[in-house]
Scaffold this active site. Structure first.
Site, PDB file in Angstrom:
ATOM      1  N   ARG A 188      -3.165  57.599  49.026  1.00 36.09           N
ATOM      2  CA  ARG A 188      -3.170  58.882  49.729  1.00 36.09           C
ATOM      3  C   ARG A 188      -3.729  60.027  48.895  1.00 36.09           C
ATOM      4  NH1 ARG A 188       2.198  57.105  51.193  1.00 36.09           N
ATOM      5  NH2 ARG A 188       1.976  55.864  53.069  1.00 36.09           N
ATOM      6  N   VAL A 189      -3.631  59.924  47.572  1.00 39.43           N
ATOM      7  CA  VAL A 189      -4.102  61.052  46.759  1.00 39.43           C
ATOM      8  C   VAL A 189      -5.193  60.674  45.772  1.00 39.43           C
ATOM      9  CG1 VAL A 189      -1.941  62.347  46.917  1.00 39.43           C
ATOM     10  CG2 VAL A 189      -2.242  60.716  45.080  1.00 39.43           C
TER      11      VAL A 189
END
Lengths: 523, 122
Positions: free
Chosen positions: A380-381
């Site tokens: 996600r990051v």
């Protein structure tokens, strides 16, 4: 007794001054399965370390022969006493034994001298290389850094695994879950990531901590040996809470590992920590909780099982410059049963982490290793930490593989497929081969970029599918010999400029001419 | 206070036990009476131990001096020395050890020697 010990004893006697010191004590009222009930200790703190007085009624010689102090950890404060987990051999405890309060919460030693060492969940050396000389004690339980102290993930953590660095990139300070059934290569990915850190410059190389929870001693010994052989042990620390260790130590090991890591993070260093695995930690915690008579919830886990993992994984973060700019990247591992990611513990940890790498047994058994299910795996990051060079070559791979997986079912009707679909399947098959990788052989990021650039330029299009892996390896060696400067430039700049692309095009052409036997024109 | 099935309350120990017995009998759980009794004994022992204070000395002849020292220590801790029991434990080698009311003061020679040994060998 040697002369230095005698001198030490004399010095200690000279310095000794007995004082009337009153300490708070209680008495063991019941003991069993690693948990003790203690009467008294009404001033005990939660998570306080208590010491069992093993010398009651014993002569001096017997007391001296005892195998060191025996400690416990207060886990329940009750009306008439406390309940505590024993951090050692329960067989040494008996009813009526005096227990003394230490007034200290549990702490483990940390520092540079732990590098290359194997320690227990209490930070005691277990590799026979002797005690630590001047360690810094770090509290095992610590509140995670707050929002103000953190900054976003922006620096990549290279795993050396093509499939991960290209499609599921991980940044320093991220929590990326590795999840899959037993025997699908979860530990291999984690260990390869540790080994790959040797390719990083020494000043920015992450300190690696591997926490073995409930693992077989033979497996941990093999991992230590592998790290030593690959030259990765010198920047690594192993925290070992084997299957034979009491449940309390298996539950504490991840906290001890992150406490050791926080020492380095607080000093501005990057840390990579692997928890292998948190499913076993949850089981150990369930065992302790049931013995402590805490109310059981779903699957008999206690009510705070989510907090067990969230407070651990929240301690992985990237600190801002005022706090030194250090980071802890966490790679927790969760073992699933029959590929079921909807289990209680897997869903908990999935929701806590910043993404997951999902390994599936079917792919593993087909020989596709690492057996990553690209469709379900996500970071996600990490994409914000991916280098521009990798971004430029990896952009379409995930989509291409996802399309290939959908079309794969039609492969058996290959003769009836239209050309576009058939080409996509062929291209997908080659990409799968390109992303295959042997264990224990992580690839530096610049070489990954070159290989993926070649793959996206259709370099492997004329190579037989079965030969892609070997051609890829030969091409990588060819680049090492003739185009090392290009690779160095990509590594240093993190970009794949036009000049580098031209040189890689030239390298592909030269390789094609040098090895025409691998390249058959498309039919 | 325990109320029996007929509304009797146990205002004395004897009446309390009778009321409890009647209550259990009324609920068909008379067999629990013996285990409740044992739990009461354990609880009473624990309560008694809470206020106990024991002075352990290595030899009988050390008792007078040990008591004097122990009383001074208890005064410092704002604890009375009433009901101070004395025991002999020759493994202490010398000195004394005061334990009770959740506190331990160990001035035995064994403890001092063990401390020196542990510091010298660690």
């Amino acid at each position: 007794m040697d002369s230095s010990t005698v001198e030490k004893v004399i010095r200690e006697i000279e310095q000794h001054s007995p004082r009337h010191e009153a300490i708070h004590v209680g008495r063991v009222s019941a003991v069993g399965d690693g948990v003790v009930a203690i009467d008294g200790l009404d001033k005990a703190l939660m998570s306080e370390v208590i010491e069992f007085e093993g010398t009651d009624g014993k002569g001096l010689a017997d007391s001296m022969a005892d195998q060191g102090s025996l400690y416990g950890l207060v886990l329940n404060l009750e009306e008439d006493g406390v309940r505590a987990a024993v951090l050692g051999d329960t067989a040494r405890i008996h009813e009526g034994m005096t227990v003394r309060s230490t007034g200290q919460v549990l702490a483990v030693p940390s520092g540079d001298e732990l590098l290359g060492r194997v320690v227990s969940a209490l930070g005691e050396p277990v590799d026979g290389k002797g005690p630590f000389k001047n360690p810094t004690m770090m509290a095992v339980e610590r509140i995670a850094s707050g929002v103000i102290d953190r900054k976003s993930v922006s620096v990549p953590l290279q795993t050396g695994v093509k499939a991960i660095d290209s499609m599921i990139p991980i940044g320093r300070g991220q929590r990326e879950l590795i999840i899959g059934d037993r025997g699908t290569g979860k530990t291999t990915i984690a260990i390869d990531t540790i080994i790959n850190q040797r390719n990083e410059p020494e000043d920015s190389r992450p300190i690696c901590i591997y926490v073995a929870i409930g693992q077989k001693e033979s497996k941990t010994a093999r991992i230590v040996q592998q790290l030593r052989e690959q030259g990765a042990l010198e920047y690594s620390i192993i925290v070992d809470a084997p299957a034979s260790a009491p449940a309390a130590l298996q539950f504490l090991a991840p906290y001890a590992g992150v406490a050791i890591g926080e020492y380095f993070m607080d000093r501005g260093k990057d840390v990579l920590i692997v928890y292998d695995d948190l499913s076993k930690q949850a089981v150990a915690y369930r065992e302790i909780s049931l013995l402590l008579r805490r109310p059981p919830g779903r699957e008999a886990y206690p009510g705070d099982i989510f907090y067990l993992h969230s407070r651990l994984l929240e301690r992985a973060c990237r600190l801002n410059e005022e706090k030194g700019g250090g980071s802890i990247t966490a790679l927790p591992i969760i073992e699933t049963q029959e590929g079921d990611v909807s289990g209680y513990i897997p869903t908990n940890v999935i929701s806590i982490t910043d993404g997951q790498i999902f390994l599936i047994a079917d792919l593993f058994n087909k020989g596709i290793r690492p057996a990553i299910d690209v469709g379900v795996s996500v970071s996600r990051v990490g994409s914000s930490a991916q280098t521009k060079a990798m971004k430029s070559v990896a952009g379409g791979i995930k989509l291409e593989l996802a399309q290939f997986r959908e079309l794969e079912a039609f492969m058996q009707f290959a003769s009836d497929l239209d050309k576009e679909t058939a080409d996509r399947i062929e291209s997908g098959r080659r990409m799968v081969e390109v992303l295959k990788q042997k264990n224990g052989a992580p690839i530096p990021v610049e070489k990954q970029v070159a290989i993926l650039y070649a793959a996206s330029a259709g370099f492997f299009g004329e190579v037989a599918v079965s030969g892609v892996t070997s051609v890829e390896k030969q091409f990588a060696d060819f680049l090492d010999i003739g185009y090392a400067k290009v690779l160095d430039a990509v590594k240093a700049s993190g970009q794949l400029g036009d000049d580098a692309k031209k040189k890689l095009d030239k390298a592909m052409e030269e390789f094609r001419l040098a090895h025409p036997e691998h390249f058959a024109p498309a039919k | 206070m325990i109320a029996g099935g007929d509304g009797r309350t146990g205002k004395t120990p004897r009446a309390a036990v009778a009321a409890l017995r009647d209550l259990l009998a009324a609920k068909g759980k008379s067999t629990l009476l013996s285990s409740i009794g044992r739990a009461f004994v354990r609880h009473a022992e624990r309560e008694m131990r809470k206020d106990e204070m024991t002075l352990v000395v290595a030899r009988e002849k050390d008792e007078r001096k040990a008591k004097r020292d122990a009383k001074a220590v208890l005064e410092n801790l704002n604890m009375g020395s009433d009901g101070l029991k004395t025991q002999i434990d020759d493994t202490l080698i010398g000195g004394w050890r005061l334990e009770g009311r959740g506190v331990l003061v160990d001035m035995s020679y064994k403890k001092q020697l063990l401390d020196i040994y542990n510091r010298a060998t660690s």
